[in-house]
Design a protein around this motif. Sequence first.
Motif, PDB file in Angstrom:
ATOM      1  N   PRO A 291     -13.918  15.563  14.712  1.00  0.00           N
ATOM      2  CA  PRO A 291     -14.318  16.597  13.433  1.00  0.00           C
ATOM      3  C   PRO A 291     -13.927  17.806  13.784  1.00  0.00           C
ATOM      4  N   LEU A 292     -13.021  18.578  12.693  1.00  0.00           N
ATOM      5  CA  LEU A 292     -12.487  19.707  12.825  1.00  0.00           C
ATOM      6  C   LEU A 292     -13.011  20.889  12.001  1.00  0.00           C
ATOM      7  N   ARG A 293     -13.283  21.928  12.645  1.00  0.00           N
ATOM      8  CA  ARG A 293     -13.779  23.211  12.053  1.00  0.00           C
ATOM      9  C   ARG A 293     -12.418  24.039  12.381  1.00  0.00           C
ATOM     10  N   GLY A 294     -12.176  24.977  11.285  1.00  0.00           N
ATOM     11  CA  GLY A 294     -10.887  25.799  11.182  1.00  0.00           C
ATOM     12  C   GLY A 294     -11.151  26.978  10.297  1.00  0.00           C
ATOM     13  N   VAL A 295     -10.034  27.668  10.359  1.00  0.00           N
ATOM     14  CA  VAL A 295     -10.066  28.833   9.336  1.00  0.00           C
ATOM     15  C   VAL A 295      -8.586  29.067   9.243  1.00  0.00           C
ATOM     16  N   TYR A 296      -8.182  29.532   7.778  1.00  0.00           N
ATOM     17  CA  TYR A 296      -6.749  29.558   7.584  1.00  0.00           C
ATOM     18  C   TYR A 296      -6.232  30.815   8.162  1.00  0.00           C
ATOM     19  N   GLY A 297      -5.081  30.951   8.379  1.00  0.00           N
ATOM     20  CA  GLY A 297      -4.192  31.981   8.958  1.00  0.00           C
ATOM     21  C   GLY A 297      -3.172  32.472   8.029  1.00  0.00           C
ATOM     22  N   ASN A 298      -2.571  33.583   8.395  1.00  0.00           N
ATOM     23  CA  ASN A 298      -1.874  34.213   7.385  1.00  0.00           C
ATOM     24  C   ASN A 298      -0.502  33.355   6.752  1.00  0.00           C
ATOM     25  N   ILE A 299      -0.211  32.369   7.641  1.00  0.00           N
ATOM     26  CA  ILE A 299       1.056  31.666   6.981  1.00  0.00           C
ATOM     27  C   ILE A 299       0.526  30.438   6.374  1.00  0.00           C
ATOM     28  N   ASP A 300      -0.752  30.081   6.324  1.00  0.00           N
ATOM     29  CA  ASP A 300      -1.082  28.952   5.568  1.00  0.00           C
ATOM     30  C   ASP A 300      -1.292  29.025   4.253  1.00  0.00           C
ATOM     31  N   ASP A 301      -0.794  27.974   3.505  1.00  0.00           N
ATOM     32  CA  ASP A 301      -0.774  27.896   2.037  1.00  0.00           C
ATOM     33  C   ASP A 301      -1.913  27.725   1.407  1.00  0.00           C
ATOM     34  N   ALA A 302      -2.032  27.520  -0.133  1.00  0.00           N
ATOM     35  CA  ALA A 302      -3.138  27.341  -0.496  1.00  0.00           C
ATOM     36  C   ALA A 302      -3.697  26.079  -0.327  1.00  0.00           C
ATOM     37  N   THR A 303      -2.979  24.991  -0.034  1.00  0.00           N
ATOM     38  CA  THR A 303      -3.684  23.638   0.351  1.00  0.00           C
ATOM     39  C   THR A 303      -4.601  24.003   1.488  1.00  0.00           C
ATOM     40  N   ILE A 304      -4.190  24.464   2.437  1.00  0.00           N
ATOM     41  CA  ILE A 304      -4.978  24.905   3.736  1.00  0.00           C
ATOM     42  C   ILE A 304      -6.062  25.708   3.240  1.00  0.00           C
ATOM     43  N   ARG A 305      -5.937  26.762   2.392  1.00  0.00           N
ATOM     44  CA  ARG A 305      -6.775  27.476   2.214  1.00  0.00           C
ATOM     45  C   ARG A 305      -7.820  26.820   1.321  1.00  0.00           C
ATOM     46  N   GLN A 306      -7.857  25.726   0.680  1.00  0.00           N
ATOM     47  CA  GLN A 306      -8.909  25.143   0.111  1.00  0.00           C
ATOM     48  C   GLN A 306      -9.791  24.163   0.975  1.00  0.00           C
ATOM     49  N   VAL A 307      -9.055  23.968   2.089  1.00  0.00           N
ATOM     50  CA  VAL A 307      -9.895  22.977   3.118  1.00  0.00           C
ATOM     51  C   VAL A 307     -10.777  23.927   4.166  1.00  0.00           C
ATOM     52  N   HIS A 308      -9.948  25.025   4.652  1.00  0.00           N
ATOM     53  CA  HIS A 308     -10.399  25.872   5.597  1.00  0.00           C
ATOM     54  C   HIS A 308     -10.787  27.194   5.086  1.00  0.00           C
ATOM     55  N   PRO A 309     -11.912  28.045   5.393  1.00  0.00           N
ATOM     56  CA  PRO A 309     -12.306  29.289   5.129  1.00  0.00           C
ATOM     57  C   PRO A 309     -11.565  30.258   5.695  1.00  0.00           C
ATOM     58  N   LYS A 310     -11.494  31.553   5.269  1.00  0.00           N
ATOM     59  CA  LYS A 310     -11.014  32.566   6.021  1.00  0.00           C
ATOM     60  C   LYS A 310     -11.982  33.064   7.326  1.00  0.00           C
ATOM     61  N   VAL A 311     -13.234  33.040   7.112  1.00  0.00           N
ATOM     62  CA  VAL A 311     -14.034  33.314   8.052  1.00  0.00           C
ATOM     63  C   VAL A 311     -15.269  32.022   8.266  1.00  0.00           C
ATOM     64  N   ASN A 312     -15.354  31.486   9.385  1.00  0.00           N
ATOM     65  CA  ASN A 312     -16.248  30.296   9.536  1.00  0.00           C
ATOM     66  C   ASN A 312     -17.439  30.670  10.378  1.00  0.00           C
ATOM     67  N   ARG A 313     -18.539  30.608  10.047  1.00  0.00           N
ATOM     68  CA  ARG A 313     -19.582  30.991  10.856  1.00  0.00           C
ATOM     69  C   ARG A 313     -20.421  29.914  11.000  1.00  0.00           C
ATOM     70  N   PHE A 314     -20.818  29.319  12.105  1.00  0.00           N
ATOM     71  CA  PHE A 314     -21.727  28.230  12.435  1.00  0.00           C
ATOM     72  C   PHE A 314     -22.295  28.232  13.912  1.00  0.00           C
ATOM     73  N   ILE A 315     -23.585  27.413  13.869  1.00  0.00           N
ATOM     74  CA  ILE A 315     -24.073  27.105  15.072  1.00  0.00           C
ATOM     75  C   ILE A 315     -23.830  25.747  15.542  1.00  0.00           C
ATOM     76  N   VAL A 316     -23.534  25.796  16.926  1.00  0.00           N
ATOM     77  CA  VAL A 316     -23.363  24.633  17.560  1.00  0.00           C
ATOM     78  C   VAL A 316     -24.161  24.311  18.607  1.00  0.00           C
ATOM     79  N   GLU A 317     -25.181  23.344  19.155  1.00  0.00           N
ATOM     80  CA  GLU A 317     -26.090  23.378  20.102  1.00  0.00           C
ATOM     81  C   GLU A 317     -26.647  24.895  20.428  1.00  0.00           C
ATOM     82  N   GLY A 318     -27.289  25.536  19.317  1.00  0.00           N
ATOM     83  CA  GLY A 318     -27.895  26.762  19.526  1.00  0.00           C
ATOM     84  C   GLY A 318     -27.007  27.906  19.760  1.00  0.00           C
ATOM     85  N   LEU A 319     -25.669  27.799  19.823  1.00  0.00           N
ATOM     86  CA  LEU A 319     -24.741  28.695  19.793  1.00  0.00           C
ATOM     87  C   LEU A 319     -24.309  29.156  18.616  1.00  0.00           C
TER      88      LEU A 319
END
Length: 165
Positions: free
Chosen positions: A47-75
């Motif tokens: 399973p992949l968690r990602g964010v888009y970068g400045n070279i990434d196109d619209a397709t990637i930007r539809q899949v990955h956000p600019k900022v990703n905030r999440f909790i894993v194992e309490g972190l």
Amino acid sequence: MKIGLLSDTHSYLDDQIIRLLTGCDEIWHAGDFGTIEVSDRLNEIAPLRGVYGNIDDATIRQVHPKVNRFIVEGLDIMMTHIGGYPGKYHPDVRNEIKAKPPQLYITGHSHILKVMTDKSLNNLLHLNPGAAGKHGFHTMRTMMRFDINNGKLENLQVIELGKRA
């Protein structure tokens, strides 16, 4: 939970990267995938968690956000591509970091591997895995692996993948 962390692949994945990520519970990518195929291939491994970068196109930007905030194992984790580092946070994220600091802050973009703490923000840990791809000014391609166990990051490994060229 075993995590594989990389950034700035710029459309490049090789067998070594795939081998090093195999067995990870999750893969995190801090932007500049280059192509959606890189994202798709990583997601086939784990399973992949990602964010888009400045070279990434619209397709990637539809899949990955600019900022990703999440909790894993309490972190509490915050990931973005262009985000600066302790003492020099990017204006896009500075207010959120200071108002509600994550425990782990991940960026990419610079192609410079960093492991830093911000003592002014409850010892926030900042990671930048450097660049796993071949495009850019860096000489050594790098990535990271680590474990998250009960809200703690453990067994951090910095992995050199070889020279860029």
